[in-house]
Design an enzyme around this catalytic site. Structure first.
Site, PDB file in Angstrom:
ATOM      1  N   TYR A  68      -6.527  -2.318  -7.526  1.00 50.66           N
ATOM      2  CA  TYR A  68      -5.620  -2.035  -6.403  1.00 50.66           C
ATOM      3  C   TYR A  68      -4.563  -1.009  -6.794  1.00 50.66           C
ATOM      4  O   TYR A  68      -4.160  -0.167  -5.996  1.00 50.66           O
ATOM      5  CB  TYR A  68      -4.991  -3.334  -5.879  1.00 50.66           C
ATOM      6  N   ARG A  71      -6.062   2.352  -6.495  1.00 51.42           N
ATOM      7  CA  ARG A  71      -6.085   2.770  -5.075  1.00 51.42           C
ATOM      8  C   ARG A  71      -4.678   3.204  -4.639  1.00 51.42           C
ATOM      9  O   ARG A  71      -4.528   4.204  -3.935  1.00 51.42           O
ATOM     10  CB  ARG A  71      -6.609   1.633  -4.194  1.00 51.42           C
ATOM     11  N   VAL A 108      -4.226  -0.107   4.680  1.00 53.53           N
ATOM     12  CA  VAL A 108      -3.153  -0.558   3.781  1.00 53.53           C
ATOM     13  C   VAL A 108      -2.475   0.635   3.118  1.00 53.53           C
ATOM     14  O   VAL A 108      -1.719   0.478   2.176  1.00 53.53           O
ATOM     15  CB  VAL A 108      -3.751  -1.513   2.711  1.00 53.53           C
ATOM     16  N   HIS A 124      -3.547  -6.018   7.766  1.00 53.05           N
ATOM     17  CA  HIS A 124      -4.079  -6.380   6.437  1.00 53.05           C
ATOM     18  C   HIS A 124      -3.109  -6.044   5.306  1.00 53.05           C
ATOM     19  O   HIS A 124      -3.519  -5.865   4.148  1.00 53.05           O
ATOM     20  CB  HIS A 124      -5.441  -5.706   6.227  1.00 53.05           C
ATOM     21  N   CYS A 135       6.845 -16.929  -7.455  1.00 46.19           N
ATOM     22  CA  CYS A 135       8.098 -17.086  -6.695  1.00 46.19           C
ATOM     23  C   CYS A 135       8.047 -16.365  -5.347  1.00 46.19           C
ATOM     24  O   CYS A 135       8.989 -16.467  -4.553  1.00 46.19           O
ATOM     25  CB  CYS A 135       9.269 -16.563  -7.523  1.00 46.19           C
ATOM     26  N   CYS A 155      10.095 -13.690 -13.157  1.00 44.63           N
ATOM     27  CA  CYS A 155       9.959 -15.142 -13.330  1.00 44.63           C
ATOM     28  C   CYS A 155       8.760 -15.477 -14.214  1.00 44.63           C
ATOM     29  O   CYS A 155       8.514 -16.641 -14.508  1.00 44.63           O
ATOM     30  CB  CYS A 155       9.802 -15.818 -11.970  1.00 44.63           C
ATOM     31  N   GLY A 192     -11.897   5.104  14.117  1.00 44.87           N
ATOM     32  CA  GLY A 192     -12.298   5.082  12.720  1.00 44.87           C
ATOM     33  C   GLY A 192     -12.497   3.705  12.140  1.00 44.87           C
ATOM     34  O   GLY A 192     -12.137   3.450  10.986  1.00 44.87           O
ATOM     35  N   ASN A 218     -15.427   7.828  16.636  1.00 47.61           N
ATOM     36  CA  ASN A 218     -16.119   7.510  15.386  1.00 47.61           C
ATOM     37  C   ASN A 218     -17.357   8.396  15.258  1.00 47.61           C
ATOM     38  O   ASN A 218     -18.119   8.503  16.219  1.00 47.61           O
ATOM     39  CB  ASN A 218     -16.555   6.039  15.382  1.00 47.61           C
ATOM     40  N   PRO A 219     -17.574   9.017  14.104  1.00 45.84           N
ATOM     41  CA  PRO A 219     -18.768   9.861  13.972  1.00 45.84           C
ATOM     42  C   PRO A 219     -20.051   9.043  14.093  1.00 45.84           C
ATOM     43  O   PRO A 219     -21.111   9.588  14.351  1.00 45.84           O
ATOM     44  CB  PRO A 219     -18.648  10.448  12.566  1.00 45.84           C
TER      45      PRO A 219
END
Ligand code: BV8
Ligand code: ZN
Length: 270
Positions: A68, A71, A108, A124, A135, A155, A192, A218-219
């Site tokens: 992540y 990304r 995102v 999302h 925490c 923490c 999309g 959308n293609p």
């Protein structure tokens, strides 16, 4: 195509309450791979069950958090494209004329925000927000890659990306706001998205049950293409600016005044 865009734009000009759902396809022209794209798509290279579930994270927090963060750092190099900018301009034009506008995204990457869109409903979550699993502390991370994985909280808890994983509930307020906007809209756009992930895709089915005009861009064909009023086979970065220009006049860099009151031209730049 021109006549179709004129018709779609003319209806948009008369719309009073617009709701839009976007997916990975709107960010493709910004250089962010989609999920399902046969070759470059994330799911073509990685198994979602191994990376986008809470079980995967607790099985291998190092691997999942590194994926992540890669990304996040890739998205950091990307800019919003004319598709994002057209929707930001559309919001300004509609709100400037006292109409309502809701932008709902599965993405995102926060490129809608970077394009100037406000009040974006993120179904999302976001790659930029990281949350401590112990925490719950959330921090927006805009810096370079983490120096160790998984990143740790003060923490001592592991920190995870603030995205919604498969098997996790969506943020209740975001989903409720999205459903309200779709129920009330008179013009809905699906941009999309392969419409394969729920409950997000359920919003398209909901819109088709209302009296709203439904546009899909959308293609490729999706499970809802046949039921949409218009399903345009094209790239959102090329199609959306033309539709918004048809509805509100070609945006000219020269001047920034909105003429909402006397006619429908609106030359707000995004
Ligand atoms: C949940 C964040 C309660 C993380 C994501 C009902 C039926 C069946 C299954 C279910 C159901 N309800 C729940 C489920 C289970 C599951 C689900 O939907 N599974 C699917 C796979 C069948 N849903 C969930 O788990 C959800 N949680 O329901 O909780 C619950 C829990 C357990 C059991 C029951 C209920 C949570 C789902 C959210 C997961 N997180 N993202 C991350 O980013 O890593 S989903 C992620 O994948 C995206 O956010 C997005 O939603 C989805 C990918 O779809 P798209 O964005 O559409 O992208 P895709 O690549 O697929 O398609 C791109 C499209 O763009 C293509 O059509 C392409 O042609 C087009 N395109 C390409 N270029 C362009 C373009 N379009 C325009 N212009 C271009 N230039
Ligand atoms: Zn913590």
């Amino acid at each position: 195509m021109n006549d179709l865009l004129k018709q779609v734009g003319a209806c948009l000009r008369d719309a009073r309450r617009v709701a839009i759902l976007t997916g990975a396809g709107i960010s493709a022209e910004s250089g962010i791979p989609t999920f399902r794209d046969a070759l470059t798509g994330l799911w073509a290279r990685f198994n979602p069950a191994d990376l986008a579930t809470p079980e995967a994270f607790f099985r291998n927090p190092e691997r999942v958090s590194r994926w992540y963060d890669e990304r996040r750092c890739q998205v950091a190099q990307c800019q919003p494209n004319p598709g994002h900018l057209a929707l930001a301009r559309l919001q300004k034009c509609m709100v400037g004329q006292g109409k309502t506008f809701a932008l709902i995204t599965q993405n995102v990457d926060r490129l809608h925000h970077a394009a100037g869109s406000t009040g974006v409903i993120e179904l999302h979550g976001s790659l930029w927000v990281w949350r401590c699993v112990a925490c719950g502390k959330e921090v927006e991370e805009r810096g370079p890659a983490f120096d160790s994985y998984p990143p740790c909280c003060a923490c001592g808890g592991f920190r995870r990306p603030g995205v919604v994983w498969f098997g996790e509930m969506l943020p209740a307020e975001a989903l409720a706001a999205a459903e309200r906007a779709v129920e009330a809209c008179d013009y809905f756009m699906s941009i999309g998205t392969s419409a394969a992930v729920y409950p997000a895709a359920g919003l398209i089915a909901q819109a088709l049950r209302t009296r709203a005009n439904v546009l899909e861009v959308n293609p490729e064909e999706t499970p809802f293409s046949a039921r949409a009023d218009w399903s345009i086979r094209g790239q959102s970065g090329q199609v959306l600016p033309r539709i918004v220009d048809e509805a509100f006049g070609v945006a000219t860099a020269a001047h920034h005044q909105s003429e909402g009151s006397d006619g429908n031209r609106c030359t707000e730049e995004s």
